[in-house]
Design a protein around this motif. Structure first.
Motif, PDB file in Angstrom:
ATOM      1  N   GLU A  69       0.808  -1.226   0.000  1.00 45.29           N
ATOM      2  CA  GLU A  69       0.000   0.000   0.000  1.00 45.29           C
ATOM      3  C   GLU A  69       0.836   1.268   0.000  1.00 45.29           C
ATOM      4  OE1 GLU A  69      -2.448  -0.431   3.413  1.00 45.29           O
ATOM      5  OE2 GLU A  69      -3.616  -2.094   2.568  1.00 45.29           O
ATOM      6  N   ARG A  71       2.607   2.471   2.488  1.00 41.16           N
ATOM      7  CA  ARG A  71       2.695   3.163   3.779  1.00 41.16           C
ATOM      8  C   ARG A  71       4.134   3.197   4.290  1.00 41.16           C
ATOM      9  NH1 ARG A  71      -1.472   0.237   7.599  1.00 41.16           N
ATOM     10  NH2 ARG A  71      -0.506  -1.568   6.559  1.00 41.16           N
ATOM     11  N   SER A  72       4.939   2.258   3.843  1.00 40.62           N
ATOM     12  CA  SER A  72       6.364   2.248   4.157  1.00 40.62           C
ATOM     13  C   SER A  72       7.138   2.364   2.843  1.00 40.62           C
ATOM     14  CB  SER A  72       6.744   0.957   4.877  1.00 40.62           C
ATOM     15  OG  SER A  72       6.521  -0.167   4.037  1.00 40.62           O
ATOM     16  N   TRP A  77       9.715  -2.465   3.016  1.00 43.60           N
ATOM     17  CA  TRP A  77       8.847  -3.565   2.598  1.00 43.60           C
ATOM     18  C   TRP A  77       9.663  -4.787   2.185  1.00 43.60           C
ATOM     19  CZ3 TRP A  77       7.549  -4.831  -2.819  1.00 43.60           C
ATOM     20  CH2 TRP A  77       6.519  -5.777  -2.921  1.00 43.60           C
ATOM     21  N   GLU A 178       8.626  -0.130  13.562  1.00 48.41           N
ATOM     22  CA  GLU A 178       8.688  -0.749  12.238  1.00 48.41           C
ATOM     23  C   GLU A 178       8.999  -2.239  12.345  1.00 48.41           C
ATOM     24  OE1 GLU A 178      10.240   2.721   9.199  1.00 48.41           O
ATOM     25  OE2 GLU A 178      11.665   1.935  10.663  1.00 48.41           O
ATOM     26  N   GLU A 181       5.927  -4.183  13.518  1.00 51.04           N
ATOM     27  CA  GLU A 181       4.968  -4.402  12.434  1.00 51.04           C
ATOM     28  C   GLU A 181       5.464  -5.481  11.480  1.00 51.04           C
ATOM     29  OE1 GLU A 181       2.613  -1.913   8.909  1.00 51.04           O
ATOM     30  OE2 GLU A 181       3.949  -0.872  10.302  1.00 51.04           O
TER      31      GLU A 181
END
Length: 343
Positions: A69, A71-72, A77, A178, A181
């Protein structure tokens, strides 16, 4: 061309990759491939395992592009996917070892030492092209510092989650949030894992890294040490070899289980085995794990060529050799881009 920012190019390639353009995906990955591969090696302690893990991770990333998406960053990722892939490998294969992890040192040369094939051995890392700086401003360790043998060997004593947390925080510069997650856990759990991992690494890694030790020496002096070590072996010169070693030197040779500590034991092994009874040696200087190294080629009696034998990684201290880790096996030469024989 300079009018198009790097971020804009990345965004365009990301959009194209989502539409199935594999060339665009490769362009996204290319600047990060070396960093990702080194991360997989730190996690797994093997170049071959790192190759497989990175390939698997990139396949997962390609297939999961639709779920990314933004977001990072792409870097975050991809490292998240690579870390999860490595954790799967660790769960199925366990940790890797050096001979010093298996038992006490030998006081005298062991003649006819046989390889242990039921041990997953730590392997050397070809560091050509790896940056000497930090991967991110927040990182504690330099990238080459974080592939040094002592550091990677220490990581093998950590459970997978602690290994991942330490590397992502102190080598890659990710935040605890981070990492939480990425690993599907809480920030508190990440901080706890970091605390335990730091304690174990501090116990096993010398306070002065090889990068610091090498910076205190002139490059010419490092080249002299490598050349003198090679020459002593080629000439069978015990006195010259002795002059290069610290009193507490160690010599190990995975996958051979026996190893030696202290100049007396090391020289007993050196005089009885490599200096007198193996055959003719030739050497090429190289670099491995951010440290000076020597590619050793052996020609036995009756043979016409010197064949790949071992990658000797040297650990230096105050201008002398403190550790010799000889990774025996011609398979290592392929990963270093070295010839299999010298004629």
């Amino acid at each position: 061309m300079s009018e198009i920012s790097s971020s804009a190019v990345d965004d365009r390639d990301l959009a194209l990759a989502r539409e199935g353009d594999d060339a665009a995906f490769n362009r996204l990955v290319a600047p990060l491939r070396r960093e990702l591969h080194a991360h997989c090696y730190r996690m797994l302690g093997s170049v071959h395992d790192a190759d497989d893990a990175l390939q698997d991770a990139l396949v997962r990333a390609w297939r999961g592009l639709a779920r990314f998406e933004g977001r990072s960053s792409v870097r975050t990722w991809l490292h998240t996917i690579a870390t999860r892939t490595c954790l799967d490998t660790i769960e199925s294969r366990g940790k890797r070892a050096l001979p010093v992890d298996l038992g006490p040192s030998s006081e005298r040369a062991v003649i006819g030492d046989a390889p242990l094939t039921d041990v997953a051995w730590l392997g050397p890392y070809p560091d050509a092209g790896l940056s000497s700086g930090r991967a991110a401003p927040e990182a504690r360790y330099e990238q080459r510092e974080a592939v040094e043998l002592a550091f990677v060997a220490a990581l093998q004593h950590l459970p997978g989650n602690q290994r991942a947390a330490l590397l992502m925080f102190e080598v890659l510069g990710f935040s605890a949030a981070e990492i939480a997650e990425a690993m599907g856990t809480s920030t508190a759990s990440v901080n706890s894992a970091l605390q335990r991992a730091r304690r174990i690494v501090a116990e096993k890694v010398p306070a002065r890294s090889q990068q610091r030790a090498l910076r205190q020496l002139e490059d010419e002096r490092v080249r002299e040490i490598v050349a003198d070590f090679s020459s002593a072996l080629e000439r069978g010169d015990a006195e010259s070899l002795l002059a290069l070693l610290t009193e507490d030197v160690t010599w190990s040779m995975p996958p051979l289980p026996h190893w030696y500590r202290g100049v007396e034991a090391v020289m007993d092994f050196a005089v009885r085995v490599p200096l007198t009874s193996c055959g003719s040696w030739r050497h090429l200087p190289t670099s491995a794990n951010g440290q000076p190294a020597v590619a050793c080629y052996l020609r036995r009696d009756g043979e016409t060529a010197h064949r790949a034998w071992a990658i000797n990684v040297l650990t230096l201290h105050d201008g002398l050799i403190r550790e010799i880790t000889a990774f025996v096996g011609p398979e290592h030469f392929t990963t270093f881009g070295l010839p299999e024989e010298l004629r």
